[in-house]
Design an enzyme around this catalytic site. Structure first.
Site, PDB file in Angstrom:
ATOM      1  N   CYS A 116       6.784 -27.288 -44.045  1.00  0.00           N
ATOM      2  CA  CYS A 116       7.293 -27.032 -42.541  1.00  0.00           C
ATOM      3  C   CYS A 116       8.690 -26.668 -42.451  1.00  0.00           C
ATOM      4  CB  CYS A 116       7.005 -28.297 -41.743  1.00  0.00           C
ATOM      5  SG  CYS A 116       5.349 -28.919 -41.892  1.00  0.00           S
ATOM      6  N   GLU A 152       4.608 -33.710 -35.470  1.00  0.00           N
ATOM      7  CA  GLU A 152       5.577 -32.736 -36.316  1.00  0.00           C
ATOM      8  C   GLU A 152       4.911 -31.454 -36.514  1.00  0.00           C
ATOM      9  OE1 GLU A 152       7.193 -30.590 -39.111  1.00  0.00           O
ATOM     10  OE2 GLU A 152       6.060 -31.982 -40.268  1.00  0.00           O
TER      11      GLU A 152
END
Length: 546
Positions: free
Chosen positions: A331, A297
């Site tokens: 993120c 990720e």
């Protein structure tokens, strides 16, 4: 001697860890204040490498500064070496057989206990380490180091139970078909980020839960909180050698992926680093015993689109939270803001700037501060560099735009208005408290959705604000690959384990969905077993007869 499992055990029901309020006068506020005071009185802590359950001091000392007061250090840590990585991988492989053959209910009990330790006995200590070391305020530390970490462990146990229960639905007469989910052959390398203590626990924890052994390299800027997570897992009963804890830099990762026993990478971090590692792993294919699995990720360039039918007040407040919680260092944080002109000119702009002006920036120890520091010097210079570039390109700074690094790495919440939808701050990942707004004509909604889809390389999160159902559907369809997590009338951050599986594709990662059953498929290798109860009397088939 192996222990017989004399029943099929069912784990207790799991639910999300309740989040405490930390209101004035509450017992949790008092507990956290005490933990912060105690931790500050003992600085700096020493963090060794942990190999096969033993502390290893390499005497190659590195420091983890506190981002709100960078002259002081939360801890010093002993940096690992390639030689230590080799020792760690050998030790992990020696621990592998005992761990993967441990009855499932015992592995489950270990992680359920770890969740209780994280949310109970060590809650305030984990939070204090996350606040001092990673610059989070109380609420951000609570939802991360206490709640989400416990959720990853508890729901992980539930998901693995569900995984193991997935068995063939059919059996021919006289046969029994079944499937087992083996740990991967070799070891898993976990490379965790600075911004979430919970991810620090989940990256080694998920593979270990299904019987894998793990070499874990934490981010230098999260070393101490991650060390506490490791200690919690050990106290809960993870045997020595199952997870090897090696702080350090890129050389740790490079040494691990050179091993012929490397089997999987579990990574959260920057897109460029992930791409580089993927290339390095690919170049080593001939030396590996098994094709490696790569789970990652990475970055995001996340967006809100505000349709002309949006409820303005909600869109304003959600866009404040989405952009500026934890200084934009999530993120999933909002970075691109697309607003229809009628909404922008009839309240959104004014209200948005008014609300942002209320944000207080400063050390996490002051309860009034909504934003703290960015993580370090490199981040500070990168973010302020983006702001400077935006000004050079003709962007208008509507609010913020300044920083102060004299004591801590503080940057004011910043909104840039651009007339160029593919300007630098609309394309590049900033990872800080900077939002770039682009105002579009109400009639250009679908053109704007195309912009959203094609402007950046990323595909992590996005949010659509509209009261018209068709506007929501149109945006969802047109942004089908622009985000792995989509929100309706809700900010683009804040995925909850067990509720919104998290992850994106394109330049944002492999979209294996942390916080769901999906992630566990990546760390097992299924084997089908067919048992026949009826012997053959003749090898011929009826079609062979004449």
């Amino acid at each position: 001697m192996a222990t017989a499992q004399l029943a099929t055990f069912k784990i207790p029901p799991v639910s999300n860890e309740p989040m405490l309020s930390y209101a004035p006068g509450s017992p949790e506020r008092a507990g956290l204040q005490a933990a912060l005071a105690e931790m500050q009185s003992q600085l700096p802590f020493e963090v060794p490498c942990i190999i096969n359950g033993q502390e290893v001091r390499t005497n190659n000392i590195q420091k983890q500064p506190m981002p709100h007061d960078h002259a002081r250090h939360l801890c010093t840590f002993h940096e690992g070496s390639p030689e230590l990585v080799e020792k760690a991988t050998c030790g992990a492989l020696q621990a592998k057989d005992g761990w993967e053959t441990m009855p499932w209910n015992d592995r489950a009990a270990i992680f359920l206990k770890a969740a209780d330790l994280a949310s109970g006995k060590y809650r305030y200590k984990l939070m204090a380490a996350t606040m001092l070391g990673q610059g989070k305020n109380t609420w951000q530390a609570e939802i991360d180091a206490a709640a989400e970490l416990a959720d990853f462990f508890r729901f992980g146990v539930s998901y693995v139970e569900e995984l193991y229960a997935q068995q063939p639905p059919k059996n021919a007469p006289g046969c029994w078909n079944r499937t087992e989910y083996r740990p991967l052959e070799g070891f898993v390398l976990a490379v965790s980020p600075f911004n979430f203590t919970a991810i620090g626990g989940n990256l080694p924890g998920s593979p270990a839960l299904v019987g894998n052994v793990v070499v874990w390299k934490p981010a230098p800027a999260a070393t101490y909180s991650n060390y506490l997570v490791f200690k919690i897992l050990s106290e809960a009963g993870v045997p020595p050698g199952v997870i090897q804890f090696i702080p350090g830099g890129a050389e740790i990762v490079q040494a691990a992926i050179q091993s012929p026993n490397f089997r999987s990478l579990h990574f959260t971090g920057s897109t460029n680093v992930f791409k580089s590692l993927w290339k390095d792993i690919s170049s080593n294919l001939d030396k590996y015993k098994v094709y490696p699995r790569i789970v990652g990720e990475t970055g995001g360039k996340n967006w809100h689109v505000i349709h002309k039918s949006a409820e303005v007040r909600n869109a304003v407040l959600q866009s404040v939270r989405g952009a500026f919680e934890y200084q934009g260092q999530k993120c999933s944080a909002l970075s691109r803001l697309y607003v229809s002109r009628s909404v922008w000119e009839n309240g959104f702009k004014t209200q948005y700037l008014e609300e942002i002006a209320k944000i207080k920036v400063g050390p996490c120890l002051d309860w009034n501060n909504y934003m703290g520091p960015v993580i370090g010097r490199r981040a500070y210079d990168n973010i302020t560099g983006f702001i400077k570039k935006a000004k050079e390109e003709g962007g208008e700074v509507l609010i913020g735009g300044s920083g102060d690094d004299s004591k801590g790495f503080f940057i004011q919440p910043t909104v840039i208005l651009t007339k160029v939808p593919r300007s630098t701050t609309m394309v590049g990942e900033i990872f800080g408290p900077v939002v770039t707004a682009y105002v579009f004509e109400d009639s250009d909604y679908e053109k704007t959705l195309e912009l959203i889809d094609t402007t950046s390389i990323y595909g992590l999160t996005g949010a659509i604000f509209a009261s018209e159902r068709q506007a929501l559907l149109t945006a969802t369809n047109r942004s089908r690959n622009a985000a792995g997590n989509i929100y309706y009338n809700e900010k683009c951050t804040g995925a909850v384990v067990g509720q919104q599986p998290f992850g994106g594709a394109r330049g944002s990662g492999t979209n294996d969905k942390a916080g769901s059953i999906s992630i566990f498929y990546r760390f097992v290798s299924a084997r089908s077993i067919k048992e026949n109860f009826v012997g053959l009397e003749d090898f011929h088939y009826p079609s062979n007869l004449v």
